[in-house]
Scaffold this motif. Structure first.
Motif, PDB file in Angstrom:
ATOM      1  N   LYS A  50       8.694  17.109  26.304  1.00 14.68           N
ATOM      2  CA  LYS A  50       8.328  17.090  24.885  1.00 14.68           C
ATOM      3  C   LYS A  50       8.849  18.322  24.135  1.00 14.68           C
ATOM      4  O   LYS A  50       8.812  19.430  24.666  1.00 14.68           O
ATOM      5  CB  LYS A  50       6.812  17.000  24.742  1.00 14.68           C
ATOM      6  CG  LYS A  50       6.296  15.639  25.200  1.00 14.68           C
ATOM      7  CD  LYS A  50       4.790  15.521  25.093  1.00 14.68           C
ATOM      8  CE  LYS A  50       4.335  14.127  25.473  1.00 14.68           C
ATOM      9  NZ  LYS A  50       4.814  13.673  26.793  1.00 14.68           N
ATOM     10  N   SER A  51       9.279  18.074  22.899  1.00 12.76           N
ATOM     11  CA  SER A  51       9.623  19.218  22.047  1.00 12.76           C
ATOM     12  C   SER A  51       8.311  19.849  21.591  1.00 12.76           C
ATOM     13  O   SER A  51       7.349  19.149  21.285  1.00 12.76           O
ATOM     14  CB  SER A  51      10.456  18.757  20.845  1.00 12.76           C
ATOM     15  OG  SER A  51       9.733  17.840  20.043  1.00 12.76           O
ATOM     16  N   VAL A  52       8.300  21.158  21.575  1.00 16.24           N
ATOM     17  CA  VAL A  52       7.037  21.876  21.378  1.00 16.24           C
ATOM     18  C   VAL A  52       7.030  22.593  20.035  1.00 16.24           C
ATOM     19  O   VAL A  52       8.029  23.176  19.622  1.00 16.24           O
ATOM     20  CB  VAL A  52       6.838  22.886  22.538  1.00 16.24           C
ATOM     21  CG1 VAL A  52       5.667  23.817  22.281  1.00 16.24           C
ATOM     22  CG2 VAL A  52       6.622  22.122  23.844  1.00 16.24           C
ATOM     23  N   GLU A  53       5.885  22.512  19.376  1.00 15.94           N
ATOM     24  CA  GLU A  53       5.741  23.222  18.092  1.00 15.94           C
ATOM     25  C   GLU A  53       5.787  24.728  18.327  1.00 15.94           C
ATOM     26  O   GLU A  53       5.226  25.243  19.291  1.00 15.94           O
ATOM     27  CB  GLU A  53       4.389  22.895  17.468  1.00 15.94           C
ATOM     28  CG  GLU A  53       4.372  21.621  16.668  1.00 15.94           C
ATOM     29  CD  GLU A  53       3.016  21.422  16.010  1.00 15.94           C
ATOM     30  OE1 GLU A  53       2.629  22.277  15.180  1.00 15.94           O
ATOM     31  OE2 GLU A  53       2.345  20.432  16.332  1.00 15.94           O
ATOM     32  N   HIS A  54       6.447  25.414  17.397  1.00 15.77           N
ATOM     33  CA  HIS A  54       6.455  26.875  17.442  1.00 15.77           C
ATOM     34  C   HIS A  54       6.468  27.399  16.013  1.00 15.77           C
ATOM     35  O   HIS A  54       6.712  26.650  15.066  1.00 15.77           O
ATOM     36  CB  HIS A  54       7.651  27.399  18.249  1.00 15.77           C
ATOM     37  CG  HIS A  54       8.966  26.786  17.878  1.00 15.77           C
ATOM     38  ND1 HIS A  54       9.309  25.493  18.213  1.00 15.77           N
ATOM     39  CD2 HIS A  54      10.035  27.274  17.195  1.00 15.77           C
ATOM     40  CE1 HIS A  54      10.525  25.217  17.750  1.00 15.77           C
ATOM     41  NE2 HIS A  54      10.984  26.284  17.123  1.00 15.77           N
TER      42      HIS A  54
END
Length: 364
Positions: A289-293
């Motif tokens: 998964k692409s992760v929020e940052h």
């Protein structure tokens, strides 16, 4: 398209998305270091909190690229786990020469110290996001990020709009080119390992891009007298396949969302930070998964960060790869979308977590 399935060198350089002009934050600070205009003040629930998650920073995986390149299975397993559990990792022994990254840091610091008038020679036009300024500003009432940026397309070379490439300080264009080439090599080496953890042939992931496009964003975060009320960059996941970030060695600012907590990514000297982007998530059918940052501001120190985004050609259709769809449930989490549409649709919205990924999701 050329007869061998590659895209021709004479295609037009793409245009991406308009952005509303907004004030220059560095200049605001220079005029009055104590002011924080209302347009930058976050809602209370979105502000950086003082919860101490910094101990988790040391748990963020560190991957040795030299071991991956040698085909070390243990390191490959670590990479797989890093992508599954964190979506972020730091890379050491990556082969980018220290003098190349240091030259980049020195030249960028010099660029941001130029007068606003000088920097504005490279100002973003109203219809695109290449140049110096601010992107993702879509309405007059959205809360603004506490940062300014220089955004350039670096590869393929015929996508470059050189009028936005600063030639001050002297040699900056060549330094960006040299640094970006080194990062591109890191990316292609990582792609070989990503292909393997996705149970594909080593060159498969690179091939899926048709043309590996590379963009570069240098962020300048001025100091802020009320760092607990602003954000340097709003929470978001990246629309890329992967992003490779160089941080300053001595100033923290990047935070990633892990188990619903914001965890700082403390710099490891000479390491690069890599994160999984949306394209990787879609191709893997949500396995990785692409992760929020986000980025936070500092009270007394400016910070510069250097993000390289690697992503497919506009015409590539992205969707779950058939072998990544569970053979029992056959459940596809994403539909096929043209990458160019996906990218522009997200750029025409403000950065808001992973909201932009909805256009590719299949409603279950």
């Amino acid at each position: 398209m050329g007869s061998n399935g590659t895209f021709l060198d004479n295609e037009e350089a793409p245009t991406y998305a308009p952005s509303i002009p907004v004030p220059n934050v560095q200049e605001l600070m220079r005029k009055d270091p104590l002011q924080v205009p209302q347009r930058y003040v976050r809602e209370v629930e979105d502000r950086p909190k003082d919860t101490d998650t910094s101990y988790l920073s040391s748990v963020i995986p560190v991957i040795d690229l030299s071991l991956l390149v040698m085909g070390n299975n243990e390191e490959l397993t670590k990479l797989d786990l890093a992508c599954l559990e964190w979506g972020f990792f730091q890379v050491v022994n990556h082969g980018v020469a220290k003098q190349v990254s240091q030259k980049m840091k020195d030249a960028a610091a010099e660029f941001f110290e130029l007068s606003l008038e000088e920097k504005n020679k490279y100002a973003m036009p109203s219809d695109d996001i290449q140049g110096y300024g601010h992107a993702y500003v879509v309405s007059e009432d959205q809360i603004l990020d506490w940062s300014d940026a220089l955004i350039l397309l670096v590869h393929p070379s015929h996508y470059r709009k050189l009028k936005f490439w600063p030639n001050s300080p002297k040699g900056l264009q060549e330094i960006i080119e040299e640094y970006s080439n080194a990062i591109r090599k890191v990316a292609t080496e990582l792609f070989q390992s990503f292909s393997l953890i996705m149970e594909m042939d080593k060159e498969a992931l690179l091939g899926l891009h048709k043309q590996l496009v590379q963009a570069y964003r240098v962020n300048y975060y001025p100091p802020c007298s009320k760092p607990d009320q602003v954000l340097g960059v709003s929470p978001h996941s990246d629309t890329s396949t992967i992003t490779i970030l160089m941080q300053e060695d001595d100033v923290c600012g990047l935070q990633i969302k892990h188990n619903n907590e914001w965890v700082p990514v403390n710099p490891i000297p000479d390491a690069l930070v890599v994160n999984v982007g949306d394209v990787f998530e879609i191709w893997s059918n949500g396995k990785y998964k692409s992760v929020e940052h986000r980025a936070v501001a500092n009270y007394n120190k400016a910070r510069i960060s250097y993000a390289s985004f690697l992503f497919p050609h506009d015409e590539v259709e992205i969707g779950p790869l058939s072998h990544m769809v569970d053979s029992k449930t056959k459940q596809q989490l994403f539909k096929k979308v043209r990458y160019g549409e996906y990218l522009r649709s997200s750029m025409n919205k403000k950065m808001e977590g992973k909201a932009h990924t909805q256009m590719a999701k299949i409603e279950v």
